[in-house]
Design a protein around this motif. Structure first.
Motif, PDB file in Angstrom:
ATOM      1  N   ASP A 175       0.727  -1.181  -0.140  1.00  0.00           N
ATOM      2  CA  ASP A 175      -0.029   0.047   0.044  1.00  0.00           C
ATOM      3  C   ASP A 175       0.815   1.273   0.028  1.00  0.00           C
ATOM      4  O   ASP A 175       0.358   2.237   0.235  1.00  0.00           O
ATOM      5  CB  ASP A 175      -0.937  -0.014   1.180  1.00  0.00           C
ATOM      6  N   GLY A 176       2.034   1.325  -0.581  1.00  0.00           N
ATOM      7  CA  GLY A 176       2.697   2.434  -0.502  1.00  0.00           C
ATOM      8  C   GLY A 176       4.286   2.083  -0.615  1.00  0.00           C
ATOM      9  O   GLY A 176       4.770   0.947  -0.723  1.00  0.00           O
ATOM     10  N   VAL A 177       5.092   3.131  -0.670  1.00  0.00           N
ATOM     11  CA  VAL A 177       6.566   3.168  -0.394  1.00  0.00           C
ATOM     12  C   VAL A 177       6.697   2.726   0.971  1.00  0.00           C
ATOM     13  O   VAL A 177       6.478   3.476   1.762  1.00  0.00           O
ATOM     14  CB  VAL A 177       7.443   4.185  -0.979  1.00  0.00           C
ATOM     15  N   TYR A 178       7.529   1.589   1.408  1.00  0.00           N
ATOM     16  CA  TYR A 178       7.972   1.366   2.716  1.00  0.00           C
ATOM     17  C   TYR A 178       9.633   1.802   2.796  1.00  0.00           C
ATOM     18  O   TYR A 178      10.247   1.949   2.366  1.00  0.00           O
ATOM     19  CB  TYR A 178       7.899   0.047   3.223  1.00  0.00           C
ATOM     20  N   THR A 179       9.840   1.677   4.410  1.00  0.00           N
ATOM     21  CA  THR A 179      11.326   2.360   4.998  1.00  0.00           C
ATOM     22  C   THR A 179      12.204   0.940   4.028  1.00  0.00           C
ATOM     23  O   THR A 179      13.314   1.306   4.013  1.00  0.00           O
ATOM     24  CB  THR A 179      11.282   2.200   6.144  1.00  0.00           C
ATOM     25  N   THR A 180      11.514  -0.178   3.907  1.00  0.00           N
ATOM     26  CA  THR A 180      12.342  -1.280   3.282  1.00  0.00           C
ATOM     27  C   THR A 180      11.441  -2.151   2.930  1.00  0.00           C
ATOM     28  O   THR A 180      10.145  -2.103   2.864  1.00  0.00           O
ATOM     29  CB  THR A 180      13.492  -1.851   4.056  1.00  0.00           C
ATOM     30  N   ASP A 181      11.773  -3.195   1.992  1.00  0.00           N
ATOM     31  CA  ASP A 181      10.688  -4.160   1.643  1.00  0.00           C
ATOM     32  C   ASP A 181      10.064  -4.865   2.512  1.00  0.00           C
ATOM     33  O   ASP A 181      10.655  -5.386   3.392  1.00  0.00           O
ATOM     34  CB  ASP A 181      11.434  -5.208   0.661  1.00  0.00           C
ATOM     35  N   PRO A 182       8.708  -4.554   2.711  1.00  0.00           N
ATOM     36  CA  PRO A 182       8.063  -5.078   4.025  1.00  0.00           C
ATOM     37  C   PRO A 182       8.047  -6.680   4.038  1.00  0.00           C
ATOM     38  O   PRO A 182       7.792  -7.489   4.868  1.00  0.00           O
ATOM     39  CB  PRO A 182       6.638  -4.712   3.869  1.00  0.00           C
ATOM     40  N   ARG A 183       8.450  -7.232   2.652  1.00  0.00           N
ATOM     41  CA  ARG A 183       8.470  -8.758   2.874  1.00  0.00           C
ATOM     42  C   ARG A 183       9.666  -9.077   3.538  1.00  0.00           C
ATOM     43  O   ARG A 183       9.965 -10.470   3.771  1.00  0.00           O
ATOM     44  CB  ARG A 183       8.353  -9.284   1.262  1.00  0.00           C
ATOM     45  N   ILE A 184      10.932  -8.580   3.659  1.00  0.00           N
ATOM     46  CA  ILE A 184      11.980  -8.724   4.394  1.00  0.00           C
ATOM     47  C   ILE A 184      11.929  -8.383   5.845  1.00  0.00           C
ATOM     48  O   ILE A 184      12.349  -9.029   6.752  1.00  0.00           O
ATOM     49  CB  ILE A 184      13.295  -8.133   3.778  1.00  0.00           C
ATOM     50  N   VAL A 185      11.259  -6.948   6.138  1.00  0.00           N
ATOM     51  CA  VAL A 185      11.225  -6.647   7.444  1.00  0.00           C
ATOM     52  C   VAL A 185       9.597  -6.191   7.585  1.00  0.00           C
ATOM     53  O   VAL A 185       9.090  -5.317   7.343  1.00  0.00           O
ATOM     54  CB  VAL A 185      11.940  -5.396   7.674  1.00  0.00           C
ATOM     55  N   PRO A 186       8.792  -7.321   8.302  1.00  0.00           N
ATOM     56  CA  PRO A 186       7.389  -7.095   8.617  1.00  0.00           C
ATOM     57  C   PRO A 186       7.091  -5.680   9.218  1.00  0.00           C
ATOM     58  O   PRO A 186       6.163  -5.064   9.398  1.00  0.00           O
ATOM     59  CB  PRO A 186       7.207  -8.072   9.443  1.00  0.00           C
ATOM     60  N   PHE A 402      18.588   2.484  12.626  1.00  0.00           N
ATOM     61  CA  PHE A 402      18.427   3.862  12.083  1.00  0.00           C
ATOM     62  C   PHE A 402      17.135   4.140  12.633  1.00  0.00           C
ATOM     63  O   PHE A 402      16.516   4.994  12.122  1.00  0.00           O
ATOM     64  CB  PHE A 402      18.595   3.815  10.667  1.00  0.00           C
ATOM     65  N   GLY A 403      16.354   3.457  13.525  1.00  0.00           N
ATOM     66  CA  GLY A 403      15.103   3.953  14.239  1.00  0.00           C
ATOM     67  C   GLY A 403      13.900   3.648  13.282  1.00  0.00           C
ATOM     68  O   GLY A 403      12.931   4.682  13.286  1.00  0.00           O
ATOM     69  N   LEU A 404      14.008   2.951  12.378  1.00  0.00           N
ATOM     70  CA  LEU A 404      12.776   2.853  11.122  1.00  0.00           C
ATOM     71  C   LEU A 404      11.877   1.821  11.569  1.00  0.00           C
ATOM     72  O   LEU A 404      10.730   1.979  11.110  1.00  0.00           O
ATOM     73  CB  LEU A 404      13.592   2.338   9.915  1.00  0.00           C
ATOM     74  N   ASP A 405      12.006   0.890  12.437  1.00  0.00           N
ATOM     75  CA  ASP A 405      10.984  -0.105  12.903  1.00  0.00           C
ATOM     76  C   ASP A 405       9.758   0.609  13.274  1.00  0.00           C
ATOM     77  O   ASP A 405       9.775   1.390  14.289  1.00  0.00           O
ATOM     78  CB  ASP A 405      11.428  -1.082  13.885  1.00  0.00           C
ATOM     79  N   PRO A 407       6.154   0.761  15.728  1.00  0.00           N
ATOM     80  CA  PRO A 407       6.275   0.236  16.977  1.00  0.00           C
ATOM     81  C   PRO A 407       5.649  -0.944  16.755  1.00  0.00           C
ATOM     82  O   PRO A 407       4.689  -1.147  15.829  1.00  0.00           O
ATOM     83  CB  PRO A 407       5.269   1.411  17.383  1.00  0.00           C
ATOM     84  N   GLN A 408       5.562  -1.786  17.699  1.00  0.00           N
ATOM     85  CA  GLN A 408       4.961  -3.025  17.936  1.00  0.00           C
ATOM     86  C   GLN A 408       3.585  -3.002  17.528  1.00  0.00           C
ATOM     87  O   GLN A 408       2.985  -2.002  18.153  1.00  0.00           O
ATOM     88  CB  GLN A 408       5.180  -3.667  19.371  1.00  0.00           C
ATOM     89  N   GLY A 409       2.879  -4.013  16.683  1.00  0.00           N
ATOM     90  CA  GLY A 409       1.270  -3.664  16.650  1.00  0.00           C
ATOM     91  C   GLY A 409       0.971  -2.825  15.485  1.00  0.00           C
ATOM     92  O   GLY A 409      -0.080  -2.803  14.911  1.00  0.00           O
ATOM     93  N   GLU A 410       2.094  -2.041  15.067  1.00  0.00           N
ATOM     94  CA  GLU A 410       1.806  -1.152  14.038  1.00  0.00           C
ATOM     95  C   GLU A 410       2.476  -1.571  12.575  1.00  0.00           C
ATOM     96  O   GLU A 410       2.328  -0.685  11.524  1.00  0.00           O
ATOM     97  CB  GLU A 410       2.108   0.290  14.224  1.00  0.00           C
ATOM     98  N   ALA A 411       3.015  -2.799  12.626  1.00  0.00           N
ATOM     99  CA  ALA A 411       3.584  -3.389  11.300  1.00  0.00           C
ATOM    100  C   ALA A 411       2.665  -3.614  10.159  1.00  0.00           C
ATOM    101  O   ALA A 411       1.418  -3.563  10.299  1.00  0.00           O
ATOM    102  CB  ALA A 411       4.050  -4.739  11.679  1.00  0.00           C
ATOM    103  N   ALA A 412       3.276  -3.749   9.150  1.00  0.00           N
ATOM    104  CA  ALA A 412       2.588  -3.519   7.577  1.00  0.00           C
ATOM    105  C   ALA A 412       1.774  -4.969   7.744  1.00  0.00           C
ATOM    106  O   ALA A 412       2.269  -5.878   8.036  1.00  0.00           O
ATOM    107  CB  ALA A 412       3.742  -3.678   6.455  1.00  0.00           C
TER     108      ALA A 412
END
Ligand code: ADP
Ligand code: ASP
Ligand code: MG
Length: 412
Positions: A175-186, A402-405, A407-412
């Motif tokens: 649903d958009g451009v993420y801080t990294t590929d959401p398939r690698i970093v949920p 780099f503080g990009l994660d 917060p828990q529970g708000e993941a893609a």
């Protein structure tokens, strides 16, 4: 009347059910009073299947015939979408690339030169939705030419620029451009906005959410561009010329990208003298092989040097044969290759003004025992080459550091 281009990727076009839901979305935009042009990809997996068939038919397939085969996937989805729209009571017709898109350069990776917009203008004037196959155009010699993998994004942007559309919306399976590929970093986070410059770098170092050429073109044309999901009504990501005051608080690093499509070549103990690097690179350039990261270092006091660089993985054997020929000119040297490597990059406008960000990247990877095989940097990007089996770990630890994660529970 606003004029919009909507582009739908392979997952959105995979099967009649999904094409129906794409058609419903298109219908909604047309009924809202927009002039609508739709650019479509082949069904997910179809282009891979066609590429494989070409390989089986001929190991060194004629690129013009390769294009005839691989362009066919988009022809199918354009026709299917146009008939589905008609079935829903929407006036629509499909076009073929040769009617609209003039391309130049090598077959299989051609560039868009010009959009012939008259037919499209006519169709729009008649109240039609124009459905256009992405990824294809016509070359100077009148043959079908494809625009490189992921090229439907570029078709969409080029058409939007060519017919002076008010915006271009890229609908995909995230649903958009993420801080990294959401398939690698949920726990990747969706970016509300990203600058053209950052998106260009991210796409250039492997974030395949947009083909890099589409971003460059939209940036030059100052075309409003958005990435959205085809499966929901969510706001998506806007690609913007500059971040506003409110966005300045955003992290200095916009995102992290990973790319498995490179291979490393090392020439050890080559003469440390003027002309050696030119003798290596010349034949590669002649063969049309793009060299990416380059590390050249002399061994102190020995009169020899080592040269490491990366080439696209698919061009490795071609590069090796070009180098075998130039070894005689260079004089000596041992050739080593490794295709189990991956490039990991951090991208952000903050890098320009903060050299500590690169240092932090190296320290974070060192702490996890990840070895760096090569490093390269530009104004707003730092890339490192790592062993392929360490790629995902590298992306994850950098994302956290780099503080990009999210917060828990708000993941893609
Ligand atoms: P389409 O078929 O719609 O063109 P692609 O597969 O080419 O879709 O591109 C979408 C994919 O890009 C996503 O499924 C995601 O795995 C990948 N991707 C890589 N980097 C990113 C990123 N930073 N943000 C979002 N998606 C990304
Ligand atoms: N179908 C082509 C590909 O898979 C073009 C695209 O989808 O953008 O590369
Ligand atoms: Mg794509």
């Amino acid at each position: 009347m606003p004029r919009i281009v909507m582009k739908f990727g392979g997952t959105s076009m995979a099967g009649i059910e999904r094409i129906r839901s794409v058609a419903a979305r298109v219908k909604r935009e047309a009924e809202a009073g927009n002039e609508v042009l739709v650019v479509v990809s082949a069904m997910a997996g179809e282009t891979d299947r066609l590429v494989q068939l070409c390989k089986e038919a001929s190991a060194l397939a004629d690129p013009k015939e390769y294009d005839v085969v691989v362009a066919s996937g988009e022809q199918v989805t354009s026709g299917l979408l146009a008939m589905t729209l008609q079935n829903m009571g929407v006036k629509a017709r499909s076009f073929m690339g040769w009617q609209l898109v003039r391309a130049s350069g090598v077959h299989g990776n051609a560039r868009v030169e010009k959009i012939e917009g008259a037919l499209l203008d006519e169709a729009l004037k008649e109240g039609m939705v124009a459905v256009i196959p992405g990824f294809q155009g016509v070359s100077d010699d009148g043959r079908v030419a494809t625009l490189g993998r992921g090229g439907s994004d570029t078709s969409a942007v080029a058409i939007a620029a060519g017919i002076k559309a008010d915006r271009c919306d890229i609908y995909t399976d995230v649903d958009g451009v993420y801080t990294t590929d959401p398939r690698i970093v949920p726990r990747a986070r969706k970016l509300t906005k990203i600058t053209f410059e950052e998106m260009l770098e991210l796409a250039g170092v492997g974030a395949k959410v947009l083909q890099v050429r589409s971003v460059g073109l939209a940036m030059r044309e100052n075309l409003p561009l958005r990435v959205l999901t085809a499966f929901d009504d969510l706001p998506g990501t806007e690609i913007v010329p500059e971040l506003g005051e409110d966005d300045m608080e955003r992290n200095a690093i916009a995102g992290i990208a990973a790319d498995r499509n490179e291979a490393r070549i090392t020439l050890t103990r080559i003469p440390d003298q003027p002309g050696t690097v030119a003798a290596v690179m010349g034949p590669l350039a002649e063969a049309g092989i793009q060299v990416d990261m380059i590390v050249h270092a002399a061994t102190a006091g020995e009169g020899s040097s080592d040269l490491t660089f990366t080439v696209p993985r698919a061009s490795l054997s071609q590069a090796v044969s070009a180098l075998e020929k130039s070894r005689a000119t260079i004089g000596g040297g041992e050739l080593h290759t490794d295709d189990a490597v991956a490039k990991v990059s951090i991208v952000g406008v903050g890098i320009r003004s903060n050299p500590e960000l690169a240092a932090k990247m190296f320290a974070t990877l060192a702490e996890r025992g990840i070895n760096l095989l090569a490093v390269s940097a530009s104004e707003i990007k730092v890339s490192v080459l790592v062993a392929e089996d360490e790629m995902e770990l590298a992306v994850r630890v950098l994302h956290t550091a780099f503080g990009l994660d999210a917060p828990q529970g708000e993941a893609a």
